[in-house]
Write a protein that holds these residues in place. Structure first.
Motif, PDB file in Angstrom:
ATOM      1  N   ALA A  48      25.312  27.483  50.667  1.00 15.02           N
ATOM      2  CA  ALA A  48      25.809  26.222  51.223  1.00 15.02           C
ATOM      3  C   ALA A  48      27.225  26.424  51.739  1.00 15.02           C
ATOM      4  O   ALA A  48      27.559  26.022  52.863  1.00 15.02           O
ATOM      5  N   ALA A  49      28.056  27.085  50.926  1.00 18.25           N
ATOM      6  CA  ALA A  49      29.453  27.272  51.321  1.00 18.25           C
ATOM      7  C   ALA A  49      29.537  28.121  52.583  1.00 18.25           C
ATOM      8  O   ALA A  49      30.319  27.834  53.493  1.00 18.25           O
ATOM      9  N   GLU A  50      28.715  29.157  52.658  1.00 18.87           N
ATOM     10  CA  GLU A  50      28.792  30.037  53.829  1.00 18.87           C
ATOM     11  C   GLU A  50      28.330  29.331  55.102  1.00 18.87           C
ATOM     12  O   GLU A  50      28.824  29.601  56.186  1.00 18.87           O
ATOM     13  N   ILE A  51      27.362  28.426  54.927  1.00 18.43           N
ATOM     14  CA  ILE A  51      26.882  27.722  56.118  1.00 18.43           C
ATOM     15  C   ILE A  51      27.922  26.708  56.601  1.00 18.43           C
ATOM     16  O   ILE A  51      28.147  26.538  57.799  1.00 18.43           O
ATOM     17  N   TYR A  52      28.585  26.062  55.650  1.00 19.77           N
ATOM     18  CA  TYR A  52      29.586  25.052  56.007  1.00 19.77           C
ATOM     19  C   TYR A  52      30.865  25.655  56.560  1.00 19.77           C
ATOM     20  O   TYR A  52      31.478  25.152  57.466  1.00 19.77           O
ATOM     21  N   VAL A  53      31.295  26.715  55.898  1.00 15.28           N
ATOM     22  CA  VAL A  53      32.663  27.171  56.091  1.00 15.28           C
ATOM     23  C   VAL A  53      32.682  28.539  56.726  1.00 15.28           C
ATOM     24  O   VAL A  53      31.997  29.445  56.254  1.00 15.28           O
ATOM     25  N   THR A  54      33.467  28.680  57.764  1.00 12.23           N
ATOM     26  CA  THR A  54      33.638  29.999  58.341  1.00 12.23           C
ATOM     27  C   THR A  54      34.876  30.630  57.724  1.00 12.23           C
ATOM     28  O   THR A  54      35.953  30.052  57.762  1.00 12.23           O
ATOM     29  N   VAL A  55      34.676  31.777  57.133  1.00 11.25           N
ATOM     30  CA  VAL A  55      35.806  32.482  56.536  1.00 11.25           C
ATOM     31  C   VAL A  55      36.004  33.752  57.336  1.00 11.25           C
ATOM     32  O   VAL A  55      35.069  34.530  57.510  1.00 11.25           O
ATOM     33  N   LEU A  56      37.200  33.950  57.834  1.00 13.40           N
ATOM     34  CA  LEU A  56      37.405  35.067  58.757  1.00 13.40           C
ATOM     35  C   LEU A  56      37.362  36.413  58.057  1.00 13.40           C
ATOM     36  O   LEU A  56      37.132  37.433  58.681  1.00 13.40           O
ATOM     37  N   SER A  57      37.571  36.403  56.734  1.00 18.31           N
ATOM     38  CA  SER A  57      37.622  37.684  56.036  1.00 18.31           C
ATOM     39  C   SER A  57      36.243  38.318  55.870  1.00 18.31           C
ATOM     40  O   SER A  57      36.143  39.428  55.372  1.00 18.31           O
ATOM     41  N   GLY A  58      35.175  37.621  56.255  1.00 18.88           N
ATOM     42  CA  GLY A  58      33.874  38.267  56.138  1.00 18.88           C
ATOM     43  C   GLY A  58      32.748  37.331  56.519  1.00 18.88           C
ATOM     44  O   GLY A  58      32.760  36.158  56.147  1.00 18.88           O
TER      45      GLY A  58
END
Ligand SMILES: Nc1ncnc2c1ncn2[C@@H]1O[C@H](COP(=O)(O)OP(=O)(O)OP(=O)(O)O)[C@@H](O)[C@H]1O
Ligand SMILES: [Mg+2]
Lengths: 270, 257
Positions: free
Chosen positions: B191-201
């Motif tokens: 869920a977190a990965e789908i919602y949030v783009t994290v530039l570190s990976g």
């Protein structure tokens, strides 16, 4: 002559007692009531003596064993073992419980090793060898690596017996260790316990409902009465070892003690 | 072996049915790609390294977060099972927070940590800690008292008692709790990965998200398949040996535990 010295029996002139229970009393306070479980219990147990406690249900036998083991605190009085005040549980006074207290996450061998690993100054090899020797003694060497759930009830109590003996405790406390077993297995274990007692000579206190069993195993049979738990009588058993539970002499003792016991069960409120 | 063959046939049939559905032409290939398209995407993504990288990123977050969650949850559970004060405070908190779907931690994590690895880890840890703690607590409480008593008379006290008696005795509960914690952690991370783009990976969740943005249905389905496969494999690899141990040693069927 030598034989009679080597065998254990009603001991003659006694050195200092191994275990002294001195004026122990215990109350259990629950929100609804206060139970006077033990009242002024005095008991002195010699080195290598085999004591059997009998008494009706609820007379405080388990409580007394717990106090001697150091698992429960007495409200009055004290217990001394080897001249030292008992203040908590310790490996010199091992308890063998009524229900199987074997650890199911260990094998039979692992269970016997558990207590041994807590004995200081033993090498790994000595521990392993001791564990195997005691398993052999109870006839379960072949089942050393069996899991607990694969053992029958009688085999489990044998392993528990080996586990209690292996760390070489000064005193062994047994709370109805055989009552969950069938008659045949029990008789087999009477023989085993007597044989092992012959050559290990432990100080043992055994609690039982079964007067026959008490007479068969004990040097002394001590009678407790309920509400509050009190020591009523002490019967020295002068029978040669090994004893056969089904022998006539044993039955005579049993009859006498049972009669005495019944006297205490009869309700006083008539 | 027979079970394996049956299962294999079932999945072949499933893929066959899917292929047939595509060939009827009733659904646009944009909505329903063929199994072949999905396989092609998987192959190319595996070749150019995007898939492997994404799996690596996701698994690292998951394993690190889960390990931290365990390291916090296990001792907390032991504490709350034995110390009244912890039971009345953290224990109650855990009961409440456990009912909170772990996705609900995402907004908070974003505000606290921004679009960072920290936010990802936080969500995974929150997904793990509470259920592990509660399972440990229940496990430690329901141990037959006689085990601890027997251990104490053999001279086992304190740290030895906790690690050699209480923890192993609570194992059946612990494994159930750890499995649940794992499932929660896995879900919340996705869920977190789908919602949030994290530039570190870029993890699998991001890959799924961009599949949707690009309307690349083959990518969406392929990534979903990968997620399912990892979930299954992890379950087998992480918990299989423990369940096997429980079954063999305790004689209990872990599925019933
Ligand atoms: N933890 C406890 N809280 C309250 N009362 C207790 C507790 N443990 C024992 N008692 C009470 O103390 C009395 C003695 O109990 P105990 O278990 O020592 O009896 P017992 O002689 O071992 O009985 P049995 O032969 O049935 O095992 C009983 O009346 C029991 O109700
Ligand atoms: Mg009892």
């Amino acid at each position: 002559m030598l034989d009679s010295i080597g065998s254990y029996g009603p001991p003659g002139p006694q050195p200092a007692p191994k275990l002294i229970v001195d004026g122990v009393s215990k109350w259990f306070r629950t929100p609804r009531a206060s139970v006077h479980a033990l009242d002024d219990i005095n008991l002195s147990v010699g080195d290598g003596e085999f004591i059997c406690l009998v008494g009706p249900s609820g007379c405080g036998k388990s409580t007394l064993l717990d106090i001697i083991a150091g698992l429960t605190r007495a409200d009055a009085g004290r217990v001394t073992a080897d001249g030292q005040l008992v203040e908590g549980p310790g490996r010199h006074r091992l308890v063998m419980f009524q229900e199987s207290a074997l650890f199911p996450w260990l094998t039979a061998f692992g269970n016997v090793m558990f207590g041994l690993k807590l004995v200081p100054d033993l090498s790994r090899a000595e521990r392993r060898e001791t564990a195997l020797r005691y398993l052999r003694m109870v006839g379960l060497e072949r089942f050393a690596h069996a899991n607990v759930h694969e053992l029958s009830g009688g085999m489990r109590q044998r392993v528990a017996f080996a586990r209690s003996l292996a760390p070489d405790p000064h005193v062994l406390l047994m709370d109805e260790p055989l009552s969950a077993l069938d008659a045949l297995t029990r008789e087999q274990l009477y023989a085993d316990i007597q044989r092992i007692q012959q050559d290990r000579r432990k100080t043992i206190i055994l609690v039982t409902h079964n007067v026959r069993e008490a007479v068969c195993l004990g040097d002394r049979v001590i009678l407790l009465s309920p509400t509050p738990g009190r020591i009523r009588e002490s019967f020295p058993i002068h029978l040669p070892r090994p004893r056969d539970v089904n022998s006539i002499q044993l039955a005579e003792y049993t009859e006498r003690i049972t009669a005495a016991l019944k006297g205490y069960i009869v309700p006083e409120t008539v | 072996m027979k079970r394996f063959v049956l299962a294999f046939l079932f999945f072949v049939a499933l893929a066959g049915a899917w292929q047939l559905m595509v060939q009827t032409g009733r659904w646009s290939p944009v909505l329903l790609p063929s199994p072949r398209d999905v396989a092609v995407y998987l192959w190319s993504a595996a070749q150019d390294g995007t898939l492997v990288a994404a799996i690596g990123v996701t698994l690292r977050r998951l394993l690190v977060g889960y390990a931290i969650g365990l390291a916090i949850g296990l001792p907390l559970g032991l504490l709350s099972s034995s110390v009244r004060f912890v039971e009345d405070t953290v224990g109650v908190l855990a009961l409440g927070l456990q009912t909170l779907p772990s996705v609900c931690w995402v907004p908070l994590a974003l505000i606290w940590f921004g679009q960072t690895e920290g936010a990802m880890l936080f969500v995974v840890i929150m997904g793990t800690v509470w259920s592990v703690m509660i399972a440990t607590d229940t496990g430690a409480r329901t141990i037959p008292r006689v085990y601890a008593r027997a251990a104490r008379t053999m001279g086992s006290e304190g740290f030895h008692k906790w690690t050699r008696v209480i923890l192993p005795a609570a194992l059946p509960h612990l494994i159930t709790g750890m499995k649940q914690g794992w499932a929660f952690a896995w879900r919340s991370l996705m869920a977190a990965e789908i919602y949030v783009t994290v530039l570190s990976g870029f993890g699998l969740g991001h890959l799924l998200h961009y599949g949707r943005e690009l309307n690349a249905m083959d990518q969406v389905i392929a990534v979903m398949l990968v997620i399912v496969a990892i979930g299954l494999l992890a379950d087998k690899a992480l918990f299989g040996p423990w369940e096997h141990f429980l079954h063999r040693r305790w004689g209990i069927n872990a599925r019933e535990a």
